[in-house]
Design a protein around this motif. Structure first.
Motif, PDB file in Angstrom:
ATOM      1  N   TRP A 119       0.223  16.217 -29.968  1.00 12.19           N
ATOM      2  CA  TRP A 119       0.315  16.673 -28.763  1.00 12.19           C
ATOM      3  C   TRP A 119      -0.629  17.454 -28.337  1.00 12.19           C
ATOM      4  O   TRP A 119      -1.866  17.853 -27.234  1.00 12.19           O
ATOM      5  N   LEU A 154      -4.337  16.013 -28.338  1.00  7.60           N
ATOM      6  CA  LEU A 154      -4.601  15.554 -27.450  1.00  7.60           C
ATOM      7  C   LEU A 154      -4.737  16.203 -26.166  1.00  7.60           C
ATOM      8  O   LEU A 154      -6.154  15.966 -25.126  1.00  7.60           O
ATOM      9  N   ALA A 155      -3.775  17.357 -26.547  1.00 10.87           N
ATOM     10  CA  ALA A 155      -4.299  18.317 -25.190  1.00 10.87           C
ATOM     11  C   ALA A 155      -5.774  18.771 -25.053  1.00 10.87           C
ATOM     12  O   ALA A 155      -6.316  18.809 -23.406  1.00 10.87           O
ATOM     13  N   CYS A 187       4.499  12.877 -21.394  1.00 12.79           N
ATOM     14  CA  CYS A 187       3.826  14.093 -20.463  1.00 12.79           C
ATOM     15  C   CYS A 187       4.285  15.063 -19.422  1.00 12.79           C
ATOM     16  O   CYS A 187       3.953  15.971 -19.495  1.00 12.79           O
ATOM     17  N   LEU A 245       2.869  17.416 -22.506  1.00 16.57           N
ATOM     18  CA  LEU A 245       1.134  17.531 -22.268  1.00 16.57           C
ATOM     19  C   LEU A 245       0.563  19.034 -21.176  1.00 16.57           C
ATOM     20  O   LEU A 245       0.302  19.633 -20.715  1.00 16.57           O
ATOM     21  N   ARG A 246       2.342  18.579 -20.304  1.00 13.11           N
ATOM     22  CA  ARG A 246       1.965  19.927 -18.622  1.00 13.11           C
ATOM     23  C   ARG A 246       1.689  20.750 -18.893  1.00 13.11           C
ATOM     24  O   ARG A 246       1.499  21.856 -19.020  1.00 13.11           O
ATOM     25  N   LEU A 282      -0.973  21.334 -21.416  1.00 15.04           N
ATOM     26  CA  LEU A 282      -2.567  22.187 -20.474  1.00 15.04           C
ATOM     27  C   LEU A 282      -2.302  23.360 -19.703  1.00 15.04           C
ATOM     28  O   LEU A 282      -3.592  23.381 -19.278  1.00 15.04           O
ATOM     29  N   THR A 296      -1.291  20.295 -13.781  1.00 13.46           N
ATOM     30  CA  THR A 296      -0.763  18.410 -14.441  1.00 13.46           C
ATOM     31  C   THR A 296       0.144  18.179 -13.119  1.00 13.46           C
ATOM     32  O   THR A 296       1.253  19.110 -13.396  1.00 13.46           O
ATOM     33  N   LEU A 318      -1.510  12.620 -15.006  1.00 14.26           N
ATOM     34  CA  LEU A 318      -0.889  11.252 -16.140  1.00 14.26           C
ATOM     35  C   LEU A 318      -0.132  10.218 -15.345  1.00 14.26           C
ATOM     36  O   LEU A 318       0.919  11.002 -14.809  1.00 14.26           O
TER      37      LEU A 318
END
Length: 386
Positions: free
Chosen positions: A93, A96-97, A127, A130-131, A134, A141, A244
């Motif tokens: 995670w 990837l972010a 998702c 990641l939100r 990010l 996002t 996403l």
């Protein structure tokens, strides 16, 4: 560098318990970032997937550490079922972010990240995490599901009358592709207009009907009409840095007829009759209609189950949890028919495998039967014979 006897998970558990990082922690983590034998999957594939090199590893570890501490107190708000979530956080995670952040910086518009994964592979959780991450990096996002662009209930009723085989929503043909294209195009153009307004104050970007125009993100209520589902109130946003876009066949391309017919000749379960084969051919043909939508994707990752059949087990588990919470749910027999219906439409052994063997996918994330993450690699590095 000598082999480290301190594992990343030991360090992360200490940090989670309240310890602050010390200098040896960074050395140990840098060692493991580049180690090629941390797990059964190749560590070298993971470092290539996220572009980690001996020259960059120190900066990567520092950035991941900062992000770790920025979100650790908020992770309890997320539906993290895996006991190995700290390992997933560190290995997947967070990097990837960071990768999405770098990719976004190379564009002068929002980044559209496609996420392909079957039922139970963790698309929604990915998702959500990641939100959160990010957001700490300063990016707005928005998540959009393939489910959100279903045709309306009324339209799907007409569709079913025309083709009685479409007994459930989900397969190709049940989505409003024009709606999906329109939404992604509005999102892709939101920051472009803002930049134009900055570069050229007299440009059309300053017109009241263009600048700061709200964007409607479609949403779908699966509980409507007794579970048949229908559109709900859209979410109104002013734009997003990163989109996403997830779904069970997001980004999937049609296969050539010869390849499909060869696959169907082996009668893969649950495809057993000629009508099943014709349904599969028709659904493959429908995928051509989705190509303009997929062309809006900047990147595509696949959540790739170690065994696609495990999604049936995961769906049964989810239904039992819902019923235990007092909600309605399907019986095991109903769930099995439901999942097998999707396999008949686009069989994972053919369509998902053909995607990860192609050149369209950027990142492959293997999902194990216990929902933990296995191999993380670029599609080019994935050896499907393992």
């Amino acid at each position: 560098m000598n082999r480290s006897t301190v594992t990343p998970i030991e360090i992360l558990h200490r940090w989670q318990a309240g310890d602050r990082p010390i200098a040896p922690d960074f050395d140990h983590l840098a060692f493991w970032e580049l180690a090629d034998d941390l797990r059964s999957s190749s560590r070298a594939s993971l470092t290539r997937a996220f572009g980690i090199t001996p020259d960059t590893v120190a900066d990567v570890v520092r950035c991941k550490t900062d992000l770790f501490f920025s979100i650790i107190d908020e992770l309890h708000t997320l539906p993290l079922k895996s006991t190995a979530f700290l390992e997933t956080l560190w290995n997947l995670w967070l990097p990837l972010a960071m990768q999405l952040s770098t990719a976004k910086q190379s564009l002068n518009r929002p980044l559209i990240q496609g996420i392909l994964g079957g039922q139970g592979t963790g698309k929604t959780t990915l998702c959500q995490v990641l939100r959160l991450i990010l957001g700490k990096l300063g990016y707005s996002t928005v998540s959009l599901s393939l489910d959100d662009i279903y045709k309306t209930y009324a339209d799907r009723q007409q569709l079913q009358k025309a083709d009685p085989r479409l007994i459930w929503r989900g397969p190709p043909g049940t989505h409003d592709i024009d709606l999906g294209i329109a939404v992604l195009d509005k999102l892709r153009g939101s920051q472009t207009r803002e930049l134009a307004a900055v570069d050229n104050p007299k440009s059309d970007a300053l017109k009241p009907d263009i600048i700061n125009k709200n964007i409607e993100i479609p949403r779908f209520d699966k509980s409507a009409y007794g579970g048949a589902g229908d559109r709900s109130q859209p979410e109104i946003i002013s734009g997003a840095d990163i989109v996403l876009f997830e779904g069970w066949f997001v980004g999937v391309n049609p296969v050539v007829d010869a390849q499909l017919n060869e696959f169907l000749a082996a009668a893969p379960f649950p495809i057993s009759t000629e009508s099943d084969c014709q349904f599969a051919r028709d659904m493959n043909a429908k995928l051509h209609d989705y190509l303009p939508l997929w062309n809006r994707l900047d990147r595509l990752m696949v959540l790739y189950p170690q065994d696609y059949r495990i999604s049936q087990v995961w769906r049964n588990q989810a239904e039992r949890e819902m019923m235990a919470a007092g909600k309605s749910g399907m019986s095991e027999a109903e769930i099995n028919r439901f999942v097998e219906y999707f396999w008949k439409a686009l069989h994972p052994e053919l369509f998902i495998k053909s995607m990860v063997e192609g050149d369209r996918v950027d990142l492959v994330i293997e999902i194990m039967s216990d929902r933990t993450v296995g191999k993380i690699c670029r599609a080019i590095d994935l050896n499907l014979s393992d």
